[in-house]
Design a protein around this motif. Structure first.
Motif, short mmCIF file in Angstrom:
data_model
loop_
_atom_site.label_atom_id
_atom_site.label_comp_id
_atom_site.label_asym_id
_atom_site.label_seq_id
_atom_site.Cartn_x
_atom_site.Cartn_y
_atom_site.Cartn_z
N ASP A 114 0.83 -1.21 0.00
CA ASP A 114 0.00 0.00 0.00
C ASP A 114 0.86 1.26 0.00
OD1 ASP A 114 -2.21 -1.60 0.05
OD2 ASP A 114 -2.46 -1.50 2.23
N GLU A 115 1.97 1.23 0.71
CA GLU A 115 2.85 2.39 0.73
C GLU A 115 3.49 2.63 -0.64
OE1 GLU A 115 4.94 3.17 4.85
OE2 GLU A 115 5.13 1.05 4.33
N VAL A 116 3.85 1.56 -1.34
CA VAL A 116 4.49 1.70 -2.66
C VAL A 116 3.54 2.36 -3.64
CG1 VAL A 116 5.49 0.42 -4.59
CG2 VAL A 116 6.02 -0.24 -2.25
N ARG A 117 2.26 1.98 -3.59
CA ARG A 117 1.29 2.55 -4.53
C ARG A 117 1.10 4.05 -4.32
NH1 ARG A 117 -1.43 -2.52 -3.78
NH2 ARG A 117 -2.63 -1.66 -2.05
N GLY A 118 1.32 4.54 -3.10
CA GLY A 118 1.11 5.95 -2.85
C GLY A 118 2.36 6.80 -2.94
N TRP A 178 8.55 -1.16 -6.94
CA TRP A 178 8.17 -2.38 -6.25
C TRP A 178 8.97 -2.51 -4.96
CZ3 TRP A 178 11.19 -1.96 -10.53
CH2 TRP A 178 12.50 -2.47 -10.46
N ALA A 179 8.35 -3.17 -3.99
CA ALA A 179 9.01 -3.42 -2.71
C ALA A 179 9.81 -4.71 -2.80
CB ALA A 179 7.98 -3.51 -1.59
N ARG A 180 11.06 -4.66 -2.40
CA ARG A 180 11.92 -5.84 -2.43
C ARG A 180 11.58 -6.75 -1.24
NH1 ARG A 180 16.62 -5.78 -1.58
NH2 ARG A 180 17.40 -7.19 -3.18
N PHE A 190 4.07 7.80 -5.47
CA PHE A 190 4.13 8.73 -6.60
C PHE A 190 3.16 9.89 -6.44
CE2 PHE A 190 5.67 4.71 -8.35
CZ PHE A 190 6.88 5.13 -8.87
N GLN A 191 2.43 9.94 -5.32
CA GLN A 191 1.57 11.07 -5.04
C GLN A 191 2.39 12.17 -4.36
OE1 GLN A 191 -1.55 11.25 -6.10
NE2 GLN A 191 -1.32 9.20 -6.97
N PRO A 192 2.09 13.45 -4.67
CA PRO A 192 2.86 14.54 -4.04
C PRO A 192 2.75 14.52 -2.52
CG PRO A 192 1.57 15.35 -5.91
CD PRO A 192 1.13 13.94 -5.66
N PHE A 193 3.87 14.83 -1.87
CA PHE A 193 3.96 14.97 -0.41
C PHE A 193 3.67 13.66 0.32
CE2 PHE A 193 2.64 19.13 -2.10
CZ PHE A 193 3.74 19.88 -1.74
N ARG A 194 3.93 12.54 -0.36
CA ARG A 194 3.83 11.24 0.31
C ARG A 194 5.24 10.81 0.71
NH1 ARG A 194 -0.84 8.20 -0.54
NH2 ARG A 194 -2.58 9.66 -0.66
N ARG A 195 5.43 10.49 1.99
CA ARG A 195 6.73 10.08 2.50
C ARG A 195 6.63 8.70 3.12
NH1 ARG A 195 6.23 15.39 4.56
NH2 ARG A 195 7.65 16.89 3.61
N LEU A 196 7.77 8.02 3.14
CA LEU A 196 7.85 6.79 3.89
C LEU A 196 7.95 7.10 5.37
CD1 LEU A 196 10.27 4.72 1.66
CD2 LEU A 196 7.83 4.38 1.93
#
Length: 400
Positions: free
Chosen positions: A329-333, A377-379, A335-341
């Motif tokens: 779910d984090e990987v899909r988001g 993609w998440a490794r 590419f949205q602006p102001f999205r951080r891990l």
């Protein structure tokens, strides 16, 4: 009632009038051709009672008295029949013309009614479209009925409204996020200045430290504004294209390993393309910075792998890095602006140094502006992989 009168007064400028006149004109032409064809057939047929079977011609000849005046009588009768036939043809022409004129008038009325019936869904769509504005983009035409041209147009309009609604929502969210991000350093600057001014015994060292922190907050604002400008520029498309080799750009911007930084492994093959060199460089820098920042802490075997080359005719840049496990779910988001891990996956290399949350969104916008795409993609063992595919120079030359 006013709308009906206004449509009627507009005359031939109304599409309903144009359709009516078109229907009537086609009917008039078809009727005139049919009457002309019928008239020619009747006019070219044999006159009198000679039209028909041989038995009828024998009956006619038997009715003429025998004698020296028989030829004159037959000629007289033939002339009378010819005159009568001409009168009948003229009568046929006049009556057919009157019938055609009457039917043209009827066709105008029927054409008006049928055009109104055909255009009724279009008027409904027009009224619904006028009600839709930026405040109610969620509404749709939703035209029922068979899958004809009008329904296809309505469905296309609904699809456009859906895209506009998504764009408006994304714009509102982007503005809200940008406002929040810009407000944070401004608030910090104001707080630092207020604290310094409230202390009457502040020393020169304290004031100097405050100025340093204010300057750092200003640089943070500058970085954010530059990132926003880059994102906006990439979303507007390319104004110019130049020959660029991804391998050369990556080689010049490749992060250095060692000294507490991740170990960098690079396999750089030629990857030529036509694009904006500055945007391509920004794409590479953002990916490299993300790979270094979102990695394992120092001393835990962190690494970054970079690969460039041509895959399936497409120039490709692939960057993988070690790091903590990332959810799908984090990987899909990302590419949205102001999205951080999460903060546990951010490498802090100084006070206040954090990601802006625009890196991958800029990468996606630059790739889209060049006609390419980006996937992430998440490794399995932790970390992230990102691949950017861009059109080759030869492909763009052939397409243009």
């Amino acid at each position: 009632m006013r709308s009906v009168v206004r449509v009627a007064l507009r005359g031939p400028r109304s599409i309903r009038w144009r359709l009516t006149l078109l229907y009537s004109a086609l009917f008039a032409v078809a009727g005139a051709v049919l009457l002309s064809f019928t008239y020619v057939l009747v006019a070219n047929s044999e006159p009198g009672v000679r039209v028909g079977s041989p038995e009828r011609r024998d009956t006619f000849s038997q009715g003429i008295p025998k004698g020296p005046d028989a030829p004159l009588v037959a000629q007289y009768v033939q002339q009378r029949l010819s005159v009568q036939r001409d009168e009948q043809l003229q009568q046929l022409l006049i009556e057919s013309g009157i019938a055609l004129a009457v039917m043209i008038v009827v066709s105008v009325a029927l054409g008006w009614l049928m055009a109104g019936r055909v255009l009724d869904p279009l008027r409904t769509m027009t009224a619904a479209a006028r009600r839709i504005s930026a405040d109610n983009l969620h509404e749709r035409l939703a035209v029922p009925g068979p899958d004809d041209e009008l329904k296809a147009m309505a469905d296309t309009f609904d699809a456009v409204l859906a895209r506009l609604e998504g764009a408006f929502e994304a714009q509102k969210q982007f503005v809200a996020n940008a406002s929040h991000e810009l407000r944070t350093p401004l608030t910090l600057q104001q707080a630092l200045v207020d604290v310094a001014l409230a202390d009457p015994d502040a020393s020169a060292g304290t004031l100097r430290a405050t100025c340093v922190r204010v300057r750092a907050a200003g640089r943070e604002q500058e970085r954010l504004i530059d990132a926003l400008l880059t994102l906006a520029r990439s979303q507007q498309g390319l104004e110019r294209r130049e020959f660029v080799d991804l391998a050369e750009v990556v080689r010049g911007r490749l992060p250095e390993g060692g000294g507490g930084r991740p170990c960098v492994e690079a396999e750089l093959g030629p990857a030529p393309l036509l694009g904006d060199p500055q945007l391509i460089e920004r794409l590479v820098v953002n990916l490299a910075d993300n790979a270094v920042r979102h990695n394992l802490p120092e001393g835990e075997g962190s690494w970054v792998r970079v690969w460039t080359g041509v895959d399936g005719g497409w120039p490709v840049l692939r960057i993988e890095n070690s790091g903590a496990v990332i959810g799908a779910d984090e990987v899909r988001g990302l590419f949205q602006p102001f999205r951080r891990l999460g903060g546990a996956r951010v490498r802090v290399r100084g006070a206040g140094v954090t990601g802006l949350g625009l890196g991958l969104s800029i990468v996606a916008a630059v790739a889209a502006a060049h006609g390419g795409g980006v996937v992430a993609w998440a490794r399995e063992g932790g970390g992230l992989g990102v691949e950017v595919r861009l059109p080759a120079a030869a492909r763009l030359t052939q397409g243009s």
